[in-house]
Structure formats: C-alpha cells, structure tokens
Design a protein around this motif. Structure first.
Motif, short mmCIF file in Angstrom:
data_model
loop_
_atom_site.label_atom_id
_atom_site.label_comp_id
_atom_site.label_asym_id
_atom_site.label_seq_id
_atom_site.Cartn_x
_atom_site.Cartn_y
_atom_site.Cartn_z
N LEU A 15 -2.82 -3.18 -11.61
CA LEU A 15 -2.00 -2.92 -10.44
C LEU A 15 -2.75 -2.05 -9.43
O LEU A 15 -2.65 -2.25 -8.21
CB LEU A 15 -0.70 -2.22 -10.86
CG LEU A 15 0.29 -3.08 -11.65
CD1 LEU A 15 1.47 -2.24 -12.11
CD2 LEU A 15 0.78 -4.25 -10.79
N TYR A 16 -3.47 -1.08 -9.93
CA TYR A 16 -4.29 -0.21 -9.08
C TYR A 16 -5.32 -1.04 -8.31
O TYR A 16 -5.48 -0.88 -7.10
CB TYR A 16 -4.98 0.81 -9.98
CG TYR A 16 -5.79 1.88 -9.27
CD1 TYR A 16 -5.21 3.09 -8.92
CD2 TYR A 16 -7.13 1.68 -9.00
CE1 TYR A 16 -5.95 4.09 -8.29
CE2 TYR A 16 -7.88 2.66 -8.37
CZ TYR A 16 -7.30 3.86 -8.02
OH TYR A 16 -8.05 4.83 -7.40
N VAL A 46 0.83 -1.21 0.00
CA VAL A 46 0.00 0.00 0.00
C VAL A 46 0.87 1.25 0.00
O VAL A 46 0.57 2.23 -0.68
CB VAL A 46 -0.96 0.00 1.21
CG1 VAL A 46 -1.69 1.33 1.33
CG2 VAL A 46 -1.97 -1.14 1.09
N PHE A 82 2.20 1.80 -3.40
CA PHE A 82 1.12 2.33 -4.23
C PHE A 82 0.89 3.81 -3.96
O PHE A 82 0.69 4.60 -4.89
CB PHE A 82 -0.17 1.54 -3.97
CG PHE A 82 -1.40 2.23 -4.51
CD1 PHE A 82 -1.66 2.24 -5.87
CD2 PHE A 82 -2.28 2.87 -3.65
CE1 PHE A 82 -2.78 2.88 -6.37
CE2 PHE A 82 -3.39 3.52 -4.14
CZ PHE A 82 -3.66 3.52 -5.51
N ARG A 138 -1.82 -0.80 -15.67
CA ARG A 138 -1.98 0.19 -14.61
C ARG A 138 -3.29 -0.06 -13.84
O ARG A 138 -3.31 -0.02 -12.61
CB ARG A 138 -1.98 1.59 -15.18
CG ARG A 138 -2.27 2.69 -14.15
CD ARG A 138 -2.44 4.03 -14.84
NE ARG A 138 -1.17 4.51 -15.34
CZ ARG A 138 -0.30 5.21 -14.61
NH1 ARG A 138 -0.58 5.49 -13.35
NH2 ARG A 138 0.81 5.63 -15.15
N HIS A 162 1.00 6.86 -6.44
CA HIS A 162 -0.19 7.71 -6.54
C HIS A 162 0.17 9.18 -6.34
O HIS A 162 -0.30 10.05 -7.08
CB HIS A 162 -1.22 7.28 -5.49
CG HIS A 162 -2.55 7.95 -5.65
ND1 HIS A 162 -3.41 7.66 -6.69
CD2 HIS A 162 -3.17 8.89 -4.90
CE1 HIS A 162 -4.50 8.40 -6.57
NE2 HIS A 162 -4.38 9.15 -5.49
N ALA A 198 -3.65 -3.25 -5.63
CA ALA A 198 -3.25 -2.46 -4.46
C ALA A 198 -4.44 -2.22 -3.54
O ALA A 198 -4.32 -2.30 -2.31
CB ALA A 198 -2.64 -1.13 -4.90
#
Length: 222
Positions: free
Chosen positions: A162-163, A115, A118, A159, A122, A166
């Motif tokens: 993976l998003y 996290v 991520f 993407r 982000h 997460a």
C-alpha cells in the motif's frame, strides 16, 4: 469588470495552489533524504531522526506549518477542481480528454485523494505515535530507536504494498503538478525547459526512491 475580478481570483487561487505545492515538495525532499540514509547507515538515520524529533523549532513551528500546508494545498485543489468542472460546457461531455491530456492531468483529484489518505495514515503511524511516545507515555529519550521502528513498519507485505502504491500515485500527481505549478506562477523563460525536465526527474526519482526504501526494509528485517 466582474469577469475581470473572477479571472484575477481564479489566477490567485492557482498561484496559491502552485506555491503551496512547491512548499510541500521541499519538505518531501528533506523527508526523502533522511529516509534514504537508513539504507546506508542506521547510525546516521538515528542521529538525523533524533534531531528532527526533539528540535523544538521543527516540532512546534515547522510541523504545524507543514500540516497547514498539506490541508491548504488539498482544499485548494478540491476548490479549483469543482470550479473547473462547473465551468465546463455541456458539450464537454462528448470531449475525448484522453486524446488531449495525460491520465495524471485528468485525474489530479483522484491521485490527490489517495495521497491525502496516505498522508493521514502516515501522520497517524509516525507523527501521532511519536507524540504519544514522548508526551503521553513520557518514555525516556532513546536516540537509537528510530531505525528499528522504521524497519518494523515494513514487516507486513500489505503495508509495504500500500505504501508503494501510494507513492506510485504520488509520482503521477507530481508529474503533472510540478510543471503546472511553474505555468501557474507565470514562469516562462529560457530556463523553463530545463525546469520541466527537472520536474519530471523529481516526479520519478523521489517517489520511486521511497518505494525502494520501503522494499529494502521489507526484505532486510532485523
């Protein structure tokens, strides 16, 4: 006396960890609400994002506080995890943790690291690029650009995947963390059962809501 001081210090760290987690949950809730509007109304999303992006209190007070809260929460998590590992007796190696605790509770440090990675991506992907757009390149103010930018972020299936992954781990992290937070601050009364249910609901609805938003934009490219 020394043991008492160590115990108080440990409890204080757990309370600080819990409070910082609850603090971050409030920001996560707001972020989810704003992103959710993008599914129903591009205009509403643009309006709210523009306000968040140019309000000086949010930009120069709340965002630094948020970053500090993220750093504090994860640093404290690492400290407590190392302390717990060092305090375990050797016999603990023979202990079957899976029979007594969930995967989420036994791997908080793992889900937390993912996290955290991520969040770093982000911040780079949205916050830093937003700073560059406004203060480095000094582009003209464009109140309607946010929906298109968000939609573009989810063009790539990699993407988007993976998003989503997460946020799946975030769900597991919250599943254990939300409820243990109330235990750490000593919240144990007639409302505890309802709050635990609320915690489990939040841990499912919000992360999976983010996944739905990502998939929506991925399959609805403009």
């Amino acid at each position: 006396m020394a043991n008492s001081a160590v115990l108080k210090s440990s409890i204080a760290k757990k309370v600080a960890m819990a409070l910082s987690g609850l603090f971050l949950i409030s920001f996560l809730s707001l972020h989810f609400f704003i992103n959710l509007t993008s599914v129903f109304s591009a205009e509403t999303f643009n309006t709210m994002s523009h306000f968040m992006g140019y309000n000086p209190i949010i930009q120069f007070v709340m965002q630094p506080v948020l970053v500090a809260g993220v750093v504090f929460h994860f640093v404290m998590g690492f400290v407590l995890d190392l302390k717990n590992r060092s305090a375990r007796p050797i016999a603990y190696a023979k202990y079957n943790g899976a029979a007594n605790a969930s995967w989420a509770s036994r791997n908080m440090i793992v889900s937390g690291l993912v996290v955290l990675a991520f969040l770093g991506l982000h911040f780079y992907d949205f916050w830093i690029q937003e700073i560059v757009y406004k203060y480095v390149d000094v582009n003209a103010i464009e109140p309607t650009r946010y929906y298109e930018e968000l939609n573009h972020k989810f063009t790539s299936p990699i993407r988007t995947g993976l998003y989503s992954f997460a946020f799946l781990l975030l769900s597991m992290h919250l599943w254990h963390g939300f409820n243990s937070s109330f235990q750490s601050v000593g919240f144990n009364n007639k409302y505890s059962k309802a709050l635990h249910k609320l915690g489990y609901t939040f841990a499912i609805v919000v992360p999976f809501g983010f996944i739905v938003i990502a998939l929506f934009h991925h399959f609805n490219q403009i």
